[in-house]
Design a protein around this motif. Structure first.
Motif, PDB file in Angstrom:
ATOM      1  N   GLY A  97       0.827  -1.194   0.000  1.00 24.44           N
ATOM      2  CA  GLY A  97       0.000   0.000   0.000  1.00 24.44           C
ATOM      3  C   GLY A  97       0.863   1.245   0.000  1.00 24.44           C
ATOM      4  N   LYS A  98       0.681   2.088   1.010  1.00 22.91           N
ATOM      5  CA  LYS A  98       1.446   3.340   1.121  1.00 22.91           C
ATOM      6  C   LYS A  98       2.733   3.164   1.933  1.00 22.91           C
ATOM      7  N   ILE A  99       3.065   1.911   2.300  1.00 23.95           N
ATOM      8  CA  ILE A  99       4.269   1.639   3.103  1.00 23.95           C
ATOM      9  C   ILE A  99       5.349   1.031   2.216  1.00 23.95           C
ATOM     10  N   SER A 100       6.546   1.627   2.253  1.00 24.48           N
ATOM     11  CA  SER A 100       7.691   1.124   1.496  1.00 24.48           C
ATOM     12  C   SER A 100       8.804   0.743   2.462  1.00 24.48           C
ATOM     13  N   ILE A 101       9.506  -0.354   2.170  1.00 21.93           N
ATOM     14  CA  ILE A 101      10.671  -0.768   2.963  1.00 21.93           C
ATOM     15  C   ILE A 101      11.905  -0.598   2.093  1.00 21.93           C
ATOM     16  N   VAL A 102      12.853   0.207   2.566  1.00 21.81           N
ATOM     17  CA  VAL A 102      14.066   0.506   1.796  1.00 21.81           C
ATOM     18  C   VAL A 102      15.274   0.520   2.733  1.00 21.81           C
ATOM     19  N   ASP A 103      16.467   0.486   2.159  1.00 20.63           N
ATOM     20  CA  ASP A 103      17.695   0.589   2.954  1.00 20.63           C
ATOM     21  C   ASP A 103      18.187   2.032   3.038  1.00 20.63           C
ATOM     22  N   LYS A 104      17.795   2.842   2.068  1.00 18.82           N
ATOM     23  CA  LYS A 104      18.116   4.265   2.064  1.00 18.82           C
ATOM     24  C   LYS A 104      17.049   4.966   1.244  1.00 18.82           C
ATOM     25  N   TYR A 105      16.981   6.275   1.373  1.00 18.57           N
ATOM     26  CA  TYR A 105      15.938   7.016   0.662  1.00 18.57           C
ATOM     27  C   TYR A 105      16.491   8.368   0.239  1.00 18.57           C
ATOM     28  N   VAL A 106      16.352   8.684  -1.040  1.00 19.75           N
ATOM     29  CA  VAL A 106      16.807   9.964  -1.587  1.00 19.75           C
ATOM     30  C   VAL A 106      15.604  10.665  -2.202  1.00 19.75           C
ATOM     31  N   THR A 107      15.447  11.944  -1.880  1.00 17.31           N
ATOM     32  CA  THR A 107      14.333  12.702  -2.434  1.00 17.31           C
ATOM     33  C   THR A 107      14.736  14.162  -2.585  1.00 17.31           C
ATOM     34  N   GLU A 108      13.890  14.941  -3.238  1.00 19.03           N
ATOM     35  CA  GLU A 108      14.141  16.373  -3.404  1.00 19.03           C
ATOM     36  C   GLU A 108      13.143  17.160  -2.570  1.00 19.03           C
ATOM     37  N   LEU A 109      13.654  18.107  -1.794  1.00 13.97           N
ATOM     38  CA  LEU A 109      12.812  18.945  -0.943  1.00 13.97           C
ATOM     39  C   LEU A 109      12.991  20.400  -1.350  1.00 13.97           C
ATOM     40  N   ASP A 110      12.001  20.941  -2.020  1.00 14.57           N
ATOM     41  CA  ASP A 110      12.045  22.337  -2.454  1.00 14.57           C
ATOM     42  C   ASP A 110      13.344  22.669  -3.178  1.00 14.57           C
ATOM     43  N   GLY A 111      13.710  21.804  -4.117  1.00 17.30           N
ATOM     44  CA  GLY A 111      14.899  22.048  -4.942  1.00 17.30           C
ATOM     45  C   GLY A 111      16.211  21.603  -4.328  1.00 17.30           C
ATOM     46  N   LYS A 112      16.156  20.986  -3.153  1.00 17.41           N
ATOM     47  CA  LYS A 112      17.384  20.513  -2.494  1.00 17.41           C
ATOM     48  C   LYS A 112      17.333  19.001  -2.335  1.00 17.41           C
ATOM     49  N   LYS A 113      18.505  18.350  -2.514  1.00 19.49           N
ATOM     50  CA  LYS A 113      18.573  16.890  -2.434  1.00 19.49           C
ATOM     51  C   LYS A 113      18.770  16.441  -0.990  1.00 19.49           C
ATOM     52  N   ALA A 114      17.967  15.449  -0.575  1.00 18.49           N
ATOM     53  CA  ALA A 114      18.043  14.926   0.793  1.00 18.49           C
ATOM     54  C   ALA A 114      18.335  13.429   0.764  1.00 18.49           C
ATOM     55  N   TRP A 115      19.256  13.013   1.618  1.00 15.99           N
ATOM     56  CA  TRP A 115      19.696  11.620   1.689  1.00 15.99           C
ATOM     57  C   TRP A 115      19.382  11.090   3.085  1.00 15.99           C
ATOM     58  N   PHE A 116      18.489  10.113   3.145  1.00 18.51           N
ATOM     59  CA  PHE A 116      18.082   9.504   4.417  1.00 18.51           C
ATOM     60  C   PHE A 116      18.654   8.095   4.515  1.00 18.51           C
ATOM     61  N   PHE A 117      19.260   7.768   5.639  1.00 16.84           N
ATOM     62  CA  PHE A 117      19.677   6.394   5.931  1.00 16.84           C
ATOM     63  C   PHE A 117      19.915   6.280   7.434  1.00 16.84           C
ATOM     64  N   HIS A 118      19.905   5.047   7.936  1.00 22.66           N
ATOM     65  CA  HIS A 118      19.974   4.871   9.390  1.00 22.66           C
ATOM     66  C   HIS A 118      21.334   5.281   9.957  1.00 22.66           C
ATOM     67  N   GLY A 119      22.415   4.779   9.370  1.00 24.43           N
ATOM     68  CA  GLY A 119      23.743   5.183   9.822  1.00 24.43           C
ATOM     69  C   GLY A 119      24.612   4.053  10.326  1.00 24.43           C
ATOM     70  N   ASP A 120      24.063   2.846  10.471  1.00 26.70           N
ATOM     71  CA  ASP A 120      24.856   1.733  11.005  1.00 26.70           C
ATOM     72  C   ASP A 120      25.956   1.286  10.048  1.00 26.70           C
ATOM     73  N   VAL A 121      25.868   1.677   8.780  1.00 28.79           N
ATOM     74  CA  VAL A 121      26.912   1.312   7.812  1.00 28.79           C
ATOM     75  C   VAL A 121      28.260   1.928   8.184  1.00 28.79           C
ATOM     76  N   PHE A 122      28.239   2.965   9.018  1.00 23.93           N
ATOM     77  CA  PHE A 122      29.482   3.613   9.439  1.00 23.93           C
ATOM     78  C   PHE A 122      30.017   3.039  10.750  1.00 23.93           C
ATOM     79  N   ASP A 123      29.274   2.074  11.334  1.00 26.05           N
ATOM     80  CA  ASP A 123      29.639   1.548  12.647  1.00 26.05           C
ATOM     81  C   ASP A 123      30.528   0.315  12.476  1.00 26.05           C
ATOM     82  N   VAL A 124      31.812   0.469  12.735  1.00 25.86           N
ATOM     83  CA  VAL A 124      32.785  -0.614  12.547  1.00 25.86           C
ATOM     84  C   VAL A 124      32.482  -1.793  13.459  1.00 25.86           C
TER      85      VAL A 124
END
Length: 282
Positions: A97-124
């Motif tokens: 339906g209106k629910i999506s499951i993703v590992d990261k999400y990129v979108t445009e907000l009023d002409g600016k690019k936004a990158w969403f992700f949890h952050g655990d990829v940086f955790d050694v």
């Protein structure tokens, strides 16, 4: 009559449903106070690492039900997987339906690019020794339980709450360095890839700051958590705000100085909407 605030985007992360540290009632109060066009769940919403059939109270189930209800009422829900709910990564790029499951999400907000992700990829520690990270998760949960008892005593004595984990994080040099390194890596990558916003969770540290290097600049945002800080991120009127449940409660999105810049129709739209159930009951 129920009053809700209309916002474009709400971002929550690190809810840790299924653990003693989760404050589901406060989160439910917050979700009931807003009507976002888009709800971004930025990882660690359900704590599958520490999941136990013996502990999943009704208040935690209500959060899941509320999110599904929001989606059925028209809110676009983006579930970004984290390390504690990494099991869901096998369903990445799935849509219900209106629910999506993703590992990261990129979108445009009023002409600016936004990158969403949890952050655990940086955790050694997670990448190289997952068992150690899981052990740390159990230790953290135990610390939260102890902290809850301490705060119960303090409140009954008429004193302010105290956060043991915050004290430890802020006083241990290694923890402070880890947070700084996390922000540095995230923002450097965002600048390199041309993102105006980089939005993370994971480290339970709500923050909004502009970071720059020789290649450019970006705005780093962290949604914090609903274990200690009770924070979310909100986007409306081309700007971001850190929502803090303990300070903001159900206050309007805007600050007083912003009112002058709004047209009256925008102001009315931002403050309230009448709950659909109220309309039906009339």
């Amino acid at each position: 009559m129920k009053i809700k605030r209309k916002i474009e985007i709400a971002v929550i992360s690190d809810v840790h449903l299924g653990t003693f540290g989760c404050h589901a009632k406060q989160l439910l109060t917050y979700l009931n106070s807003i009507e976002p066009k888009k709800l971004i769940l930025n990882g660690d919403i359900i704590d599958i690492w520490q999941f136990s059939k013996r502990y999943f109270p009704s208040s935690h189930l209500k959060i899941i039900k509320k999110i599904i209800t929001m989606a059925s009422n028209g809110t676009e829900v983006i579930y970004i997987t984290g390390n504690h709910d990494e099991m869901l990564r096998k369903f990445s790029n799935s849509h219900i339906g209106k629910i999506s499951i993703v590992d990261k999400y990129v979108t445009e907000l009023d002409g600016k690019k936004a990158w969403f992700f949890h952050g655990d990829v940086f955790d050694v520690s997670i990448q190289n020794a997952k068992w150690l990270a899981k052990l740390g998760g159990y230790g953290y949960d135990l610390l939260i339980v102890i902290n809850r008892f301490i705060n119960w005593c303090l409140v009954n004595l008429g004193k302010e709450r105290y956060s043991l984990s915050k004290k430890i994080k802020n006083s241990v040099k290694g923890a402070v360095k880890y947070v700084n390194d996390f922000e540095e890596v995230a923002t450097d990558l965002a600048i390199e890839n041309g993102y105006d916003y980089v939005i993370c969770g994971h480290i339970h540290q709500p923050k909004m700051i502009i970071k720059a290097n020789k290649n450019g600049k970006t705005t780093y945002l962290n949604s914090g958590d609903w274990v200690e800080n009770f924070t979310a991120l909100e986007y409306q009127f081309k700007r971001w705000k850190i929502y803090n449940y303990n300070k903001d409660k159900l206050s309007p999105f805007f600050a007083d100085e912003d009112i002058k810049e709004m047209e009256i129709k925008d102001l009315i739209a931002a403050i309230t909407i009448v709950d659909q159930n109220t309309k039906k009951s009339k």
